[in-house]
Structures are given as C-alpha cells and as structure tokens.
Design a protein around this motif. Structure first.
Motif, mmCIF file in Angstrom:
data_model
loop_
_atom_site.group_PDB
_atom_site.id
_atom_site.type_symbol
_atom_site.label_atom_id
_atom_site.label_comp_id
_atom_site.label_asym_id
_atom_site.label_seq_id
_atom_site.Cartn_x
_atom_site.Cartn_y
_atom_site.Cartn_z
ATOM 1 N N LEU A 112 0.831 -1.204 0.000
ATOM 2 C CA LEU A 112 0.000 0.000 0.000
ATOM 3 C C LEU A 112 0.865 1.254 0.000
ATOM 4 N N ASP A 113 2.048 1.151 0.595
ATOM 5 C CA ASP A 113 2.953 2.297 0.635
ATOM 6 C C ASP A 113 3.476 2.682 -0.744
ATOM 7 N N GLU A 114 3.299 1.789 -1.731
ATOM 8 C CA GLU A 114 3.743 2.107 -3.096
ATOM 9 C C GLU A 114 2.811 3.081 -3.800
ATOM 10 N N LEU A 115 1.597 3.248 -3.264
ATOM 11 C CA LEU A 115 0.651 4.152 -3.898
ATOM 12 C C LEU A 115 1.194 5.566 -3.896
ATOM 13 N N ALA A 116 1.062 6.225 -5.021
ATOM 14 C CA ALA A 116 1.511 7.610 -5.118
ATOM 15 C C ALA A 116 0.651 8.478 -4.224
ATOM 16 N N THR A 117 1.272 9.414 -3.543
ATOM 17 C CA THR A 117 0.548 10.334 -2.674
ATOM 18 C C THR A 117 0.740 11.756 -3.159
#
Length: 332
Positions: A112-117
């Motif tokens: 989930l941390d790979e999602l662009a923010t």
C-alpha cells in the motif's frame, strides 16, 4: 512526466500504433492503484492480481479504442472495473451474507505504501484511503451487489463525478445516484457502528502498547490477560474457514476449544496489514528445528480495546513479506 503527457508526445496516432513495450510502460505506472481498486471490489488479493493482468491484456488489445476523451488513467480504471464485474458475474453471482467473507485476503501495508501520494490532497483524502482499505470496510462492501459496489468505490473512494461513473457503467446519472444511495445504506447496515472511534493503525502510541500487551499475553497463553483486552462484543473470524464468533466469551471459548492453551513454544513478528496492526505467530517445530508460520492476527482497536480479530492462515505469510521461519532464540 505523467502518462497522459507521454500520450500527447506520441502524436495524433495516440495508442493505436505504439509498440508493446511503450504501452506496457504507460500501463505499469498505474499497476498498484489498479490492483488496490480491484482488491476493494473483490476483497481477494489473488483475484485482484488476476484481474489486473486481465485489465492490461484487454487494454493492449483495445488500445485503438482510446480516443483521448478521458485520461489514460481513467480509461484503465474503466477497463479494470468492468473486468471485476465480469469476474464477479462468473464466480460469485451473489454478494456475501451474514457478515463474513470467506474469500477475504490481507493486503500488506508495504505494498500500500507504493501508492503515489499527493500532499495537496490533504489529511481528509488520506483518511478516506486508509479507512476504505480496512478489513471491516471490505467485508461490508462485499455485501453489496456488484454494480452498486462499483458505484460506491468510484464515487466515494475515488471521487469520480456521477456522469463519469454513468459513462463507465453505461448507465444514466439518475441510475448511478440511486445505486449510490442504496450502496451507502447497505454500508451503514454492515459497517461497525463505532467506526468513528477506531484508533487507527500501528502508528498510534496507545495501539502499539495494546498490541504489545496482546502479544505478551498470547505468548504466555494468558487467557485472562487476553480477555481483559477484548471488548464485550468482540468479533473473530478466520477466512476461508466459515464461522464468525461474536462476544468475548464466545471468542475465548473458540480459541480454547481449538487448543490455544496447549500450543507449544511460540514467537511473534509484529506487522501491518490493511492499515491495521497485525501479529504474525510462529510455532516451534522440533523436527525442523525452527519456528514455523502459524497464523496472522489482524486487530481492530476501538477506545483501547480489541474489537475485532481476523485470523489468516500460514499460507498468507509469503504475501505479507514475513519470514518463512524463525530460528530458535539462541540462534542468530
């Protein structure tokens, strides 16, 4: 450089004449967010993986249909959503019932941390993204009819306008709005009432303390200590095994009945799953001379107490990036 800027640089031919490596590079930019989208629709990590692969295949085969009226990202979401609906029609003609989802699988926070923010989106958007990946939300979503599910996710999670959702699904705006009302009503029925009181993920100090105490009591087989940390109406499930235990006494009786107090030596690794704290337990195996995977307990915490435990089997350890074995305490 964004995918659509790159499309502009391709010239008037757009996607129609791009080679496969170029197309793949464009599509891969959106792989993780499409995977999470499919996971919200399906609640199965494996099914989401298969559906993303199907999405990429369909997109490549239909690349000439991209006319540039929407962004490339939106076009990929359209294909992914329809691929999910096709799979649901084929494999699961009926939504879940009874508050449990036997096909539920965990999603590791490290992915989930790979999602662009986007910092400009603010804390409210971040909260929505976190809350809509938690296990209780996924279970509630699975109780909705597939098209209502798609409308809810596109409108309330991704923030798409009703007219765009209508175009994607081939419906009218009125139909989409009606489906959204039904979906929201269904979510209110199936989501825990105290959701606004959830403590959150493992970044919360009080939650970390509770997880540590839960860990210590588990390793000590301390049923009394565990009971003190469970809320009166705690729920426990173990997908894909059928059955949901509700209430402290029922949950403890189930654990004891399954032989919890008689388990051998154990070790644990704290992890994070679906933006919730998780506890991976390993059981000593004399023949292997190591601690081997047993279960992953994913906790939901409200007001300092555990309100739900979802237990996943050892086959989920590799997906969660957990060690395949732990050495004995005396080994490095």
């Amino acid at each position: 450089m964004g995918a659509d800027t790159e499309l502009e640089e391709l010239g008037s031919t757009g996607l129609a004449e791009v080679d496969e490596p170029t197309f793949s590079a464009l599509a891969q930019r959106h792989r993780r967010e499409l995977h999470v989208h499919c996971y919200r629709m399906l609640a199965s990590f494996e099914d989401a993986e298969d559906t993303v692969q199907e999405t990429f295949l369909r997109a490549w085969r239909r690349r000439e249909t991209f006319q540039g009226r929407s962004t490339f990202r939106a076009w990929m979401y359209q294909i992914a959503t329809n691929a999910c609906l096709d799979l649901l029609a084929k494999r699961r003609p009926e939504p879940a019932t009874g508050g449990e989802v036997l096909w539920l699988q965990p999603y590791p926070d490290r992915l989930l941390d790979e999602l662009a923010t986007d910092d400009a989106e603010g804390p409210e958007t971040a909260a929505v993204m976190r809350e809509t990946i938690e296990l209780a939300y996924l279970v509630a979503v699975q109780h909705l009819a597939p098209r209502s599910r798609a409308v809810l996710i596109l409108r309330d999670v991704l923030g798409w306008p009703a007219k765009d959702v209508a175009e994607l699904l081939g419906d009218s705006v009125n139909s989409v709005n009606s489906a959204l009302q039904r979906a929201r009503a269904g979510m209110r029925e199936h989501l825990p009432a105290e959701r606004q009181d959830w403590t959150g993920g493992d970044g919360d100090v009080a939650t970390r303390d509770l997880v540590q105490r839960f860990t210590d009591a588990s390793l000590a087989k301390d049923v009394v200590g565990l009971a003190a940390m469970l809320r009166d109406d705690v729920r426990c499930s173990m997908p894909p095994t059928p059955g949901v235990q509700v209430g402290r006494e029922a949950v403890l009786a189930d654990w004891i009945g399954d032989g919890f107090e008689g388990l051998g030596a154990m070790r644990t690794v704290v992890t994070a799953v679906n933006r919730q704290p998780g506890l991976a337990t390993y059981l000593w195996d004399e023949q292997e001379g190591a601690y081997l995977p047993l279960t992953v307990d994913v906790l939901r915490v409200s007001d300092g107490l555990v309100t739900e435990v979802v237990i996943f089997h050892a086959d989920q350890f590799p997906r969660l990036g957990l060690p395949e074995a732990l050495a004995s305490a005396g080994e490095s």
